[in-house]
Design a protein around this motif. Structure first.
Motif, PDB file in Angstrom:
ATOM      1  N   THR A 428       0.825  -1.207   0.070  1.00 39.22           N
ATOM      2  CA  THR A 428       0.156  -0.074  -0.022  1.00 39.22           C
ATOM      3  C   THR A 428       0.959   1.087  -0.094  1.00 39.22           C
ATOM      4  O   THR A 428       0.724   2.166  -0.872  1.00 39.22           O
ATOM      5  N   MET A 429       1.966   1.179   0.884  1.00 32.71           N
ATOM      6  CA  MET A 429       2.685   2.543   0.852  1.00 32.71           C
ATOM      7  C   MET A 429       3.385   2.615  -0.348  1.00 32.71           C
ATOM      8  O   MET A 429       3.738   3.851  -0.768  1.00 32.71           O
ATOM      9  N   ILE A 430       3.978   1.470  -0.997  1.00 32.89           N
ATOM     10  CA  ILE A 430       4.794   1.757  -2.371  1.00 32.89           C
ATOM     11  C   ILE A 430       3.763   2.199  -3.292  1.00 32.89           C
ATOM     12  O   ILE A 430       4.145   3.212  -4.070  1.00 32.89           O
ATOM     13  N   ALA A 431       2.474   1.757  -3.379  1.00 28.55           N
ATOM     14  CA  ALA A 431       1.586   2.104  -4.447  1.00 28.55           C
ATOM     15  C   ALA A 431       1.266   3.692  -4.148  1.00 28.55           C
ATOM     16  O   ALA A 431       1.063   4.386  -5.045  1.00 28.55           O
ATOM     17  N   ALA A 432       0.951   4.125  -2.811  1.00 32.57           N
ATOM     18  CA  ALA A 432       0.669   5.359  -2.614  1.00 32.57           C
ATOM     19  C   ALA A 432       1.924   6.490  -2.996  1.00 32.57           C
ATOM     20  O   ALA A 432       1.746   7.374  -3.611  1.00 32.57           O
ATOM     21  N   GLY A 441      -3.532   7.624 -12.731  1.00 31.45           N
ATOM     22  CA  GLY A 441      -4.716   7.450 -13.659  1.00 31.45           C
ATOM     23  C   GLY A 441      -5.596   6.207 -13.436  1.00 31.45           C
ATOM     24  O   GLY A 441      -5.110   5.068 -13.131  1.00 31.45           O
ATOM     25  N   GLY A 442      -6.906   6.419 -13.269  1.00 30.21           N
ATOM     26  CA  GLY A 442      -7.724   5.283 -13.028  1.00 30.21           C
ATOM     27  C   GLY A 442      -7.701   3.832 -13.761  1.00 30.21           C
ATOM     28  O   GLY A 442      -7.511   4.376 -15.035  1.00 30.21           O
ATOM     29  N   GLY A 443      -7.423   2.925 -13.015  1.00 37.27           N
ATOM     30  CA  GLY A 443      -7.419   1.513 -14.141  1.00 37.27           C
ATOM     31  C   GLY A 443      -5.846   1.157 -14.275  1.00 37.27           C
ATOM     32  O   GLY A 443      -5.459   0.254 -14.786  1.00 37.27           O
ATOM     33  N   ASN A 444      -4.960   2.167 -13.722  1.00 33.92           N
ATOM     34  CA  ASN A 444      -3.476   2.058 -14.202  1.00 33.92           C
ATOM     35  C   ASN A 444      -2.888   1.573 -12.761  1.00 33.92           C
ATOM     36  O   ASN A 444      -1.625   1.586 -12.946  1.00 33.92           O
ATOM     37  N   GLY A 445      -3.233   1.260 -11.915  1.00 38.73           N
ATOM     38  CA  GLY A 445      -2.836   0.857 -10.618  1.00 38.73           C
ATOM     39  C   GLY A 445      -2.298  -0.465 -10.405  1.00 38.73           C
ATOM     40  O   GLY A 445      -2.971  -1.315 -11.076  1.00 38.73           O
ATOM     41  N   TYR A 446      -1.350  -0.786  -9.618  1.00 34.38           N
ATOM     42  CA  TYR A 446      -0.783  -1.792  -9.279  1.00 34.38           C
ATOM     43  C   TYR A 446      -1.442  -2.570  -7.970  1.00 34.38           C
ATOM     44  O   TYR A 446      -1.584  -3.702  -8.060  1.00 34.38           O
ATOM     45  N   LEU A 447      -2.021  -1.723  -7.196  1.00 38.19           N
ATOM     46  CA  LEU A 447      -2.466  -2.195  -5.737  1.00 38.19           C
ATOM     47  C   LEU A 447      -3.594  -3.168  -5.942  1.00 38.19           C
ATOM     48  O   LEU A 447      -3.945  -3.908  -5.059  1.00 38.19           O
ATOM     49  N   VAL A 448      -4.401  -3.036  -7.126  1.00 41.11           N
ATOM     50  CA  VAL A 448      -5.532  -3.649  -7.342  1.00 41.11           C
ATOM     51  C   VAL A 448      -5.435  -5.246  -7.224  1.00 41.11           C
ATOM     52  O   VAL A 448      -6.144  -6.269  -7.010  1.00 41.11           O
ATOM     53  N   ASN A 449      -3.994  -5.725  -7.489  1.00 38.03           N
ATOM     54  CA  ASN A 449      -3.816  -7.189  -7.259  1.00 38.03           C
ATOM     55  C   ASN A 449      -3.590  -7.391  -5.924  1.00 38.03           C
ATOM     56  O   ASN A 449      -3.237  -8.828  -5.666  1.00 38.03           O
ATOM     57  N   VAL A 450      -3.595  -6.699  -4.798  1.00 36.99           N
ATOM     58  CA  VAL A 450      -3.299  -7.051  -3.509  1.00 36.99           C
ATOM     59  C   VAL A 450      -4.714  -7.330  -2.812  1.00 36.99           C
ATOM     60  O   VAL A 450      -5.545  -6.426  -3.131  1.00 36.99           O
ATOM     61  N   PRO A 451      -4.910  -8.311  -2.071  1.00 40.23           N
ATOM     62  CA  PRO A 451      -5.971  -8.574  -1.455  1.00 40.23           C
ATOM     63  C   PRO A 451      -6.565  -7.357  -0.580  1.00 40.23           C
ATOM     64  O   PRO A 451      -5.889  -6.517   0.058  1.00 40.23           O
ATOM     65  N   ASP A 456      -9.966  -2.421   2.641  1.00 40.55           N
ATOM     66  CA  ASP A 456      -9.315  -2.129   3.979  1.00 40.55           C
ATOM     67  C   ASP A 456      -8.130  -1.290   3.490  1.00 40.55           C
ATOM     68  O   ASP A 456      -7.439  -0.502   4.352  1.00 40.55           O
ATOM     69  N   LEU A 457      -7.506  -1.375   2.267  1.00 42.72           N
ATOM     70  CA  LEU A 457      -6.403  -0.795   1.765  1.00 42.72           C
ATOM     71  C   LEU A 457      -6.766   0.329   0.723  1.00 42.72           C
ATOM     72  O   LEU A 457      -6.096   0.679  -0.227  1.00 42.72           O
ATOM     73  N   VAL A 458      -8.030   0.678   0.686  1.00 37.45           N
ATOM     74  CA  VAL A 458      -8.626   1.752  -0.239  1.00 37.45           C
ATOM     75  C   VAL A 458      -7.869   3.200  -0.413  1.00 37.45           C
ATOM     76  O   VAL A 458      -7.884   3.868  -1.220  1.00 37.45           O
ATOM     77  N   PHE A 459      -7.483   3.583   0.783  1.00 39.91           N
ATOM     78  CA  PHE A 459      -6.559   4.901   0.735  1.00 39.91           C
ATOM     79  C   PHE A 459      -5.315   4.884  -0.134  1.00 39.91           C
ATOM     80  O   PHE A 459      -5.111   5.806  -0.954  1.00 39.91           O
ATOM     81  N   GLY A 460      -4.749   3.782  -0.053  1.00 33.31           N
ATOM     82  CA  GLY A 460      -3.564   3.461  -0.948  1.00 33.31           C
ATOM     83  C   GLY A 460      -3.923   3.406  -2.317  1.00 33.31           C
ATOM     84  O   GLY A 460      -3.063   3.882  -3.279  1.00 33.31           O
ATOM     85  N   MET A 461      -5.092   2.922  -2.660  1.00 36.10           N
ATOM     86  CA  MET A 461      -5.605   2.746  -4.197  1.00 36.10           C
ATOM     87  C   MET A 461      -5.938   4.153  -4.615  1.00 36.10           C
ATOM     88  O   MET A 461      -5.522   4.208  -5.593  1.00 36.10           O
ATOM     89  N   PHE A 517      -4.734   5.087   8.726  1.00 35.57           N
ATOM     90  CA  PHE A 517      -3.491   5.105   9.563  1.00 35.57           C
ATOM     91  C   PHE A 517      -3.151   3.565   9.539  1.00 35.57           C
ATOM     92  O   PHE A 517      -1.960   3.160   9.609  1.00 35.57           O
ATOM     93  N   GLY A 518      -4.130   2.636   9.357  1.00 39.02           N
ATOM     94  CA  GLY A 518      -3.953   1.203   9.434  1.00 39.02           C
ATOM     95  C   GLY A 518      -3.089   0.693   8.352  1.00 39.02           C
ATOM     96  O   GLY A 518      -2.108  -0.029   8.294  1.00 39.02           O
ATOM     97  N   SER A 519      -3.498   1.325   7.081  1.00 38.63           N
ATOM     98  CA  SER A 519      -2.843   0.731   5.903  1.00 38.63           C
ATOM     99  C   SER A 519      -1.578   1.350   5.515  1.00 38.63           C
ATOM    100  O   SER A 519      -0.650   0.958   4.791  1.00 38.63           O
ATOM    101  N   LEU A 520      -1.213   2.591   6.498  1.00 38.53           N
ATOM    102  CA  LEU A 520       0.129   3.026   6.270  1.00 38.53           C
ATOM    103  C   LEU A 520       1.057   2.767   7.397  1.00 38.53           C
ATOM    104  O   LEU A 520       2.030   3.513   7.681  1.00 38.53           O
ATOM    105  N   ASP A 521       0.510   1.684   8.125  1.00 35.77           N
ATOM    106  CA  ASP A 521       1.271   1.333   9.494  1.00 35.77           C
ATOM    107  C   ASP A 521       1.477   2.070  10.703  1.00 35.77           C
ATOM    108  O   ASP A 521       2.434   2.202  11.590  1.00 35.77           O
TER     109      ASP A 521
END
Length: 610
Positions: A428-432, A441-451, A456-461, A517-521
């Motif tokens: 999440t932190m790498i993606a953010a 850009g919408g649809g170009n992210g990598y984080l969508v491959n992470v459960p 729970d990780l939507v802020f990073g997305m 804050f949970g997604s960012l540790d």
């Protein structure tokens, strides 16, 4: 000039040769969307914070010298204490002497004695507990004489319009249309192509929803606009990460809008709201019992129930009953001082969540309980004692529940567990970070491959695909619910609405803090959704329901342009002018900036002495 234009043309031609149209569009829209989001948020924030001191007058208390004390709440505490709504600083007045309450059912006022030493009398007869009042009744508070006077029925309109809600709504539509185009041009998932009708239906639904409130209500619409903005962002994230779930999420948004409208209609009447509280509290207890017996364990927490092919989280819906159970009117709070039932209900909710191993939701309920309990009692020592007991219980739970304890093992140093317990937070932190200010850009992210990327990780997305600016604005909207609730406390027509609004905003604020804050540790990852933005039907419906409590706390009317006001009402007549003059003089002479009395002026005008 010609050379400059020729240079621009050459640069454009080179870009067009090297970049396909989709990438050119993404390059441009990445700059446009953050600007639009900022303008939308600022317009809504300014309107919601404007005229915070606007208050409707529901009646008056007449005093000697033809002065009037405006009654701007449905419940007004009277006493010598500085925290009273109406302060009478006389030695024979008790600190909490009486409460004057208005019934929206019959439009009548009632005065209740709060166990004062000097007592309360109406028309010369002593009041034992409470007494209905009629126009012209003489009220004696241990000898201090007041007269019950009605409101003239004139509400001074709010003519300080700064931004039109219609223009803001158009900006939201432009933002959403540009975002949808961006999503379809960038995404390579074939399922997303089938989701176009769902997006078009969402646009149609939010237009009808906005127009319905615009034509049927004269109150502020900015909360509706902000909610529609966040719901649109939610659908874009779902379209990128889980396009197969778009229809389900759209249905949840529509149900949420209907629930929002229904709650608004019901709690407008306090007697209906009280009845609804008991019904929902009983239903909540039943849901908790069903969840404990038949709940399914998903991602470590036993907080899911599957029914007819649909799964939902019962404890999400318990939040609505929780807020209603905590809210109450000032006349009941001052005469009963009873928190036992609410403490018991809160204990059942938090205890059940511990058994379900849903630590994040337990923290949300407990935090909201502290806010509501403090507003109802004002007793800091009791709240501190409850907090101490809760901390000890939490330590015991962590010690005896290995699963919960394991969630804290990687907290604060997830990079040491980047391929195990810290996998989600590190990605999440790498993606953010990779998204920067504007996003990829919408649809170009990598984080969508992470459960759990869209839950729970939507802020990073959001940070990765739409940029840090839009992510911060989205969180600021949720934080603003708390700012708004606090700013409207003095102006709320009833403590019921003030407590409900603060309880709802506390749930929003704690939930957003745990998610971000949970997604960012910064905090342990507890599996909590981000209101209005995370993928989830239960969470979406409940977010709309809680928003209804915030909306109900605002009695102010929507800004009306001055020329429209004059066209519809004509020039003010002599009665209007005299009313405005009398009200300003009365408020100026009798009330100070804190809402109490200007003692020196009050005593001189009424012939009262210490």
């Amino acid at each position: 000039m010609e050379e400059f234009l020729r240079a621009i043309q050459n640069i454009s031609s080179r870009i067009a040769e090297t970049l396909p149209p989709a990438e050119i569009y993404t390059l441009v829209v990445r700059w446009v969307l953050p600007v639009l989001a900022t303008v939308i948020a600022v317009r809504c924030f300014v309107m919601l914070l404007s005229n915070r001191k606007y208050q409707r007058v529901w009646g008056y208390l007449g005093v000697a010298g033809n002065n009037r004390i405006p009654l701007t709440h449905w419940e007004n505490s009277i006493g010598r204490s500085k925290i009273s709504d109406i302060v009478i600083n006389l030695p024979f007045i008790s600190r909490s002497h009486a409460v004057l309450s208005y019934s929206d059912d019959d439009g009548e006022w009632t005065i209740s004695d709060l166990g004062s030493k000097g007592g309360v009398a109406v028309n010369g007869e002593r009041v034992s507990s409470s007494q209905k009042l009629a126009e012209g009744d003489r009220i004696s508070l241990a000898g201090a004489e007041l007269t019950m006077l009605p409101s003239e029925g004139i509400v001074e309109p709010d003519i300080s319009a700064r931004f039109s809600s219609g223009k803001t709504f158009v900006l939201i539509l432009v933002f959403q249309i540009l975002a949808v185009i961006q999503l379809f041009l960038s995404a390579d998932n074939p399922l997303l192509l089938t989701a176009l009708p769902s997006y078009l239906l969402f646009f149609a639904v939010e237009i009808v929803f906005y127009l319905g409130f615009f034509l049927g209500s004269k109150r502020y619409l900015e909360w509706i606009l902000l909610a529609c903005f966040l719901c649109g962002l939610d659908l874009f994230l779902v379209g990128s990460a889980a396009p197969y779930a778009i229809n389900k999420q759209l249905i949840s948004i529509i149900i949420g809008m209907l629930v929002f409208t229904g709650i608004q209609m019901v709690i407008r009447n306090l007697s209906w709201a009280r009845k609804l509280r008991y019904i929902l509290a009983a239903g909540a207890l039943a849901l908790i019992a069903v969840n404990l017996v038949f709940g399914e364990t998903i991602n470590g927490a036993k907080n899911w129930i599957e029914l007819g092919g649909f799964s939902f989280q019962p404890m999400e819906f318990v939040k609505i009953a929780f807020v209603l159970a905590g809210a109450d009117t000032l006349d009941r709070l001052l005469t009963t001082k009873n928190l036992t039932a609410f403490i018991g209900f809160s204990g059942v909710c938090v205890g059940a969540l511990v058994l379900m191993r849903d630590l994040g939701t337990a923290v949300i309920f407990f935090g909201a309980f502290l806010v509501v309990a403090f507003m109802r009692s004002g007793d800091i020592r009791t709240i501190a004692l409850i907090c101490t007991g809760a901390v000890l219980c939490a330590m015991a739970v962590i010690s005896f529940r290995p699963y919960i304890a394991s969630r804290f093992e990687a907290w604060g140093h997830v990079w040491e567990f980047e391929d195990s317990t810290g996998y989600q937070q590190t990605r999440t932190m790498i993606a953010a970070a990779s998204g920067g200010l504007l996003g990829v850009g919408g649809g170009n992210g990598y984080l969508v491959n992470v459960p759990a990327a869209d839950t729970d990780l939507v802020f990073g997305m959001i940070c990765e695909e739409w940029g840090l600016i839009i992510a911060i604005i989205s969180v600021l909207i949720i934080i603003f619910t708390a700012v708004f609730a606090v700013s409207m406390m003095d102006g709320a027509r009833s403590s019921y609405y003030a407590i409900a609004a603060c309880g709802a905003s506390a749930i929003f604020l704690i939930q957003a803090s745990l998610n971000v804050f949970g997604s960012l540790d910064i905090l342990p990852l507890t599996g909590v959704t981000l209101p209005f933005i995370s993928n989830g039907g239960s969470s979406m419906v409940v977010a709309w329901a809680l928003l209804a409590f915030l909306k109900s706390a605002d009695e102010r009317r929507r800004p009306v342009p001055l020329h429209e006001l004059q066209d519809s009402q004509g020039e003010p007549d002599e009665l209007d002018k005299q009313y405005e003059l009398d009200s300003k003089e009365s408020i100026g002479r009798s009330r100070d900036i804190d809402g109490g009395f200007d003692e020196e002026a009050f005593f001189k005008e009424n012939g009262w002495t210490l």
